[in-house]
Design an enzyme around this catalytic site. Sequence first.
Site, PDB file in Angstrom:
ATOM      1  N   GLU A 150       0.913  -1.463  -0.076  1.00  0.00           N
ATOM      2  CA  GLU A 150      -0.215   0.164  -0.163  1.00  0.00           C
ATOM      3  C   GLU A 150       0.730   1.561   0.155  1.00  0.00           C
ATOM      4  OE1 GLU A 150      -3.270   1.790   3.305  1.00  0.00           O
ATOM      5  OE2 GLU A 150      -3.238  -0.686   2.806  1.00  0.00           O
ATOM      6  N   ASP A 151       2.275   1.417   0.449  1.00  0.00           N
ATOM      7  CA  ASP A 151       2.818   3.019   0.975  1.00  0.00           C
ATOM      8  C   ASP A 151       4.291   2.621   0.387  1.00  0.00           C
ATOM      9  OD1 ASP A 151       0.649   4.077   2.330  1.00  0.00           O
ATOM     10  OD2 ASP A 151       1.317   2.967   4.390  1.00  0.00           O
TER      11      ASP A 151
END
Length: 184
Positions: free
Chosen positions: A67-68
């Site tokens: 996600e990051d």
Amino acid sequence: MTENSENMSVLVKAINYAAIAHRNQLRKDNKTPYINHPIGVMNTLVQTANCHDINVLCGAVLHDTVEDTDTTIDDISREFGPEIASIVAEVTDDKSLTREKRKRLQEKHSPHLSFAAKLVKLSDKLYNLNDLLTNPPVGWTETRIQEYFEWASRVIVGMIGTNEAIEQQLRQVLAIKGVEIPDK
């Protein structure tokens, strides 16, 4: 090599992988190293949930890499196998969607997560809620923090019955802001 040694090796590899992936990131308070978060989520699983499942612990420490960072689910699968990759995939938001849409999807999907993903997600929510109380993101108002608490309770309700110890701590931290976990 014993099973415990193999498990320890995989877990240390996952921690190292996450540390490298998040090496240049800070939490939204702009001062806390990001890696503290996934390690804290994993620690909650061990200390509070009494979870020692190596796949769950690796999933926890890797849960934000896709996600990051520029990590992909395929990268996780190649390095750690399909079971850990599946846990990470289940708890990963699609960043191409709006924040509002991602939040709605978390509410909708939380009841349908695997047991392992529910453990990671509950531990993640607990860490985030506690962090909001002690290290709020730069620029977040009390209203936005309150809204996060209320939204988190709606995600959590879909996972009730997964781990009583984490759920009890979630109830306690939500109560600080006057929020209860709604009925299903």
